[in-house]
Design a protein around this motif. Structure first.
Motif, PDB file in Angstrom:
ATOM      1  N   PRO A   4      24.545  32.953  56.862  1.00 49.05           N
ATOM      2  CA  PRO A   4      25.335  32.320  57.650  1.00 49.05           C
ATOM      3  C   PRO A   4      26.886  32.243  57.547  1.00 49.05           C
ATOM      4  CG  PRO A   4      24.459  30.814  56.236  1.00 49.05           C
ATOM      5  CD  PRO A   4      24.025  32.213  55.891  1.00 49.05           C
ATOM      6  N   LEU A   5      27.272  33.516  57.493  1.00 47.31           N
ATOM      7  CA  LEU A   5      28.932  33.657  57.021  1.00 47.31           C
ATOM      8  C   LEU A   5      29.770  32.899  58.197  1.00 47.31           C
ATOM      9  CD1 LEU A   5      31.152  34.405  55.355  1.00 47.31           C
ATOM     10  CD2 LEU A   5      30.961  36.920  56.201  1.00 47.31           C
ATOM     11  N   ARG A  56      26.217  38.124  52.614  1.00 46.99           N
ATOM     12  CA  ARG A  56      25.614  37.389  51.335  1.00 46.99           C
ATOM     13  C   ARG A  56      26.645  37.423  50.060  1.00 46.99           C
ATOM     14  NH1 ARG A  56      21.584  40.507  51.109  1.00 46.99           N
ATOM     15  NH2 ARG A  56      20.577  39.476  52.730  1.00 46.99           N
ATOM     16  N   SER A  57      27.297  38.658  49.860  1.00 48.02           N
ATOM     17  CA  SER A  57      28.249  38.675  48.717  1.00 48.02           C
ATOM     18  C   SER A  57      29.482  37.679  48.826  1.00 48.02           C
ATOM     19  CB  SER A  57      28.691  40.073  48.584  1.00 48.02           C
ATOM     20  OG  SER A  57      29.667  40.332  47.532  1.00 48.02           O
ATOM     21  N   VAL A  58      29.913  37.345  49.823  1.00 43.82           N
ATOM     22  CA  VAL A  58      31.059  36.499  50.200  1.00 43.82           C
ATOM     23  C   VAL A  58      30.621  35.162  49.981  1.00 43.82           C
ATOM     24  CG1 VAL A  58      32.636  35.657  51.989  1.00 43.82           C
ATOM     25  CG2 VAL A  58      32.365  38.275  51.723  1.00 43.82           C
ATOM     26  N   LEU A  59      29.527  34.740  50.553  1.00 39.46           N
ATOM     27  CA  LEU A  59      29.001  33.475  50.619  1.00 39.46           C
ATOM     28  C   LEU A  59      28.445  32.904  49.097  1.00 39.46           C
ATOM     29  CD1 LEU A  59      26.774  33.210  53.753  1.00 39.46           C
ATOM     30  CD2 LEU A  59      29.025  31.957  53.203  1.00 39.46           C
ATOM     31  N   GLN A  60      28.034  33.981  48.375  1.00 39.73           N
ATOM     32  CA  GLN A  60      27.347  33.791  47.001  1.00 39.73           C
ATOM     33  C   GLN A  60      28.797  33.383  46.289  1.00 39.73           C
ATOM     34  OE1 GLN A  60      25.164  37.128  45.948  1.00 39.73           O
ATOM     35  NE2 GLN A  60      23.326  36.363  46.763  1.00 39.73           N
ATOM     36  N   ALA A  61      29.937  33.989  46.259  1.00 35.19           N
ATOM     37  CA  ALA A  61      31.135  33.741  45.662  1.00 35.19           C
ATOM     38  C   ALA A  61      31.523  32.534  45.821  1.00 35.19           C
ATOM     39  CB  ALA A  61      32.201  35.016  46.094  1.00 35.19           C
ATOM     40  N   ASP A  88      34.306  30.498  43.741  1.00 39.04           N
ATOM     41  CA  ASP A  88      35.162  31.710  43.330  1.00 39.04           C
ATOM     42  C   ASP A  88      35.636  32.428  44.485  1.00 39.04           C
ATOM     43  OD1 ASP A  88      34.464  31.261  40.753  1.00 39.04           O
ATOM     44  OD2 ASP A  88      32.811  32.445  40.823  1.00 39.04           O
ATOM     45  N   SER A  89      36.781  33.430  44.179  1.00 39.80           N
ATOM     46  CA  SER A  89      36.954  34.199  45.513  1.00 39.80           C
ATOM     47  C   SER A  89      35.991  35.407  45.635  1.00 39.80           C
ATOM     48  CB  SER A  89      38.368  34.820  45.061  1.00 39.80           C
ATOM     49  OG  SER A  89      38.714  35.995  46.029  1.00 39.80           O
ATOM     50  N   SER A  90      35.810  35.903  46.633  1.00 38.87           N
ATOM     51  CA  SER A  90      34.864  37.026  47.083  1.00 38.87           C
ATOM     52  C   SER A  90      35.474  38.253  46.816  1.00 38.87           C
ATOM     53  CB  SER A  90      34.296  36.889  48.230  1.00 38.87           C
ATOM     54  OG  SER A  90      35.132  36.793  49.464  1.00 38.87           O
ATOM     55  N   LEU A  91      36.844  38.270  46.434  1.00 41.94           N
ATOM     56  CA  LEU A  91      37.621  39.641  46.347  1.00 41.94           C
ATOM     57  C   LEU A  91      37.714  40.019  45.017  1.00 41.94           C
ATOM     58  CD1 LEU A  91      40.663  38.453  48.810  1.00 41.94           C
ATOM     59  CD2 LEU A  91      38.882  40.355  49.301  1.00 41.94           C
ATOM     60  N   PRO A 130      40.065  27.872  46.370  1.00 40.56           N
ATOM     61  CA  PRO A 130      38.866  28.539  46.527  1.00 40.56           C
ATOM     62  C   PRO A 130      38.525  28.260  48.259  1.00 40.56           C
ATOM     63  CG  PRO A 130      38.461  27.418  44.621  1.00 40.56           C
ATOM     64  CD  PRO A 130      39.881  26.940  45.311  1.00 40.56           C
ATOM     65  N   SER A 131      38.159  29.279  48.941  1.00 40.57           N
ATOM     66  CA  SER A 131      38.131  29.332  50.349  1.00 40.57           C
ATOM     67  C   SER A 131      37.253  28.435  51.131  1.00 40.57           C
ATOM     68  CB  SER A 131      37.796  30.928  50.799  1.00 40.57           C
ATOM     69  OG  SER A 131      38.519  31.654  50.307  1.00 40.57           O
TER      70      SER A 131
END
Length: 343
Positions: A112-113, A308-313, A318-321, A336-337
């Motif tokens: 659900p990004l 999924r990678s973005v949401l997990q970070a 954390d930043s997802s970058l 943090p976002s």
């Protein structure tokens, strides 16, 4: 749309970039990266190979585009990526009819990004998300346009209508890529193409590499059409959610405009893509039906891995970058976002 040569990430990019800049012979690599679906080194190398066919790199001659050693490495990386995509597609149970199959794929649940950004996204989160999307959005529509000379008849006409809208009807400053650049500038980000590529993980680069791979191979034109059709079919809901987030944060007229344009046109594009572009293509070339379905399913899976990678970070705070340089350049917060608001 030229970019600067990215920073080396591993043996693949090291060998490739040394070959480009110093003429170092391209020796066979003992391995071609880790997981071909998300590997950072593999996908940066593949992205750089594809960039030669768009705006190229400031440091390189245009002649590098057709360097035979580069094309050989690109084929190796593409082979690993495509095979991994096809391997996971083999397990799918979908209708044989592409129209029915794409309707089914469009209903697959995903991370659900968009909903998370809508409900909890901060200005920092919108910036971070824009950086992720910059590799594609700053050249939006260009990869799909490779299909136009490879289509004929009604399918081609339907695609042309979609693409003309993507390019803003030819009006200067109204192409979706230009609207996105305006939004990035408003967010305090650098709008030069490829500026943030060093911060994009393999899961993000894979979303861009997928459409370039489909677009640059005539044999994959069916997959490209499936990709575009699903892209349009699944656009309105997330774009509406991102628009809601931009309005909630406030003071982001250019970002709102970018999302508004997609909400306005993509419902029509969805019908046009599925009922005319896909249906007419398969009627004219029935042998492409399976690849149309594959292209759509691959898009759904690649986008799910990215989300999924973005949401997990963000769940970790954390930043997802990737930690290359500051996330943005105009005095913006480094909070943090979504961290805190998601806990």
């Amino acid at each position: 749309m030229q970019a600067e040569l990215p920073t080396v990430r591993g043996p693949i990019t090291s060998a490739l970039f040394s070959h480009w800049t110093d003429g170092t012979p391209m020796r066979p690599l003992r391995s071609a990266g880790g997981d071909p679906l998300i590997d950072d080194d593999l996908h940066l190398a593949l992205w750089a190979c594809y960039q030669l066919h768009y705006g190229g790199f400031r440091e390189l001659s245009d002649d590098v585009e057709w360097d035979t050693d580069t094309l050989g490495l690109r084929a190796l990386l593409e082979g690993r990526f495509e095979q991994a995509l096809r391997d996971e597609h083999e397990t799918a149970t979908l209708p044989e009819d592409p129209v029915a199959a794409l309707r089914a794929i469009s209903a697959w649940p995903g991370p659900p990004l968009a909903a998370s950004v809508e409900q909890h996204g901060t200005i920092a989160g919108l910036r971070e998300f824009a950086i992720h999307r910059s590799a594609y959005q700053l050249k939006e529509a260009d990869p799909h346009t490779w299909a136009i000379p490879r289509l004929t008849g009604p399918a081609r006409s339907a695609m042309l209508e979609i693409q003309i809208d993507e390019y803003g009807g030819g009006a200067p400053g109204q192409a979706h890529s230009e609207l996105f650049a305006d939004a990035m500038g408003e967010l305090g980000l650098v709008t030069g193409f490829g500026h943030y590529v060093d911060q994009l993980p393999g899961s993000t680069l894979a979303t861009d590499n997928l459409v370039s791979m489909f677009g640059l191979h005539r044999r994959l034109r069916g997959a490209l059409i499936g990709h575009l059709a699903l892209f349009e079919m699944c656009s309105v809901v997330p774009m509406t959610r991102y628009l809601t987030a931009a309005r909630r944060v406030g003071g982001l007229a250019a970002l709102e405009r970018f999302y508004e344009v997609h909400v306005e046109v993509d419902a029509h594009h969805a019908s046009l893509a599925l009922d005319h572009m896909v249906a007419e293509l398969v009627a004219a070339e029935p042998g492409l039906a399976a690849d149309v379905i594959f292209g759509a399913a691959a898009l759904s899976r690649v986008e799910s891995r990215f989300a999924r990678s973005v949401l997990q970070a963000w769940d970790r705070g954390d930043s997802s970058l990737l930690p290359s340089e500051p996330v943005h350049d105009a005095g913006a917060s480094t909070e943090p976002s979504l961290a805190g608001s998601r806990r």
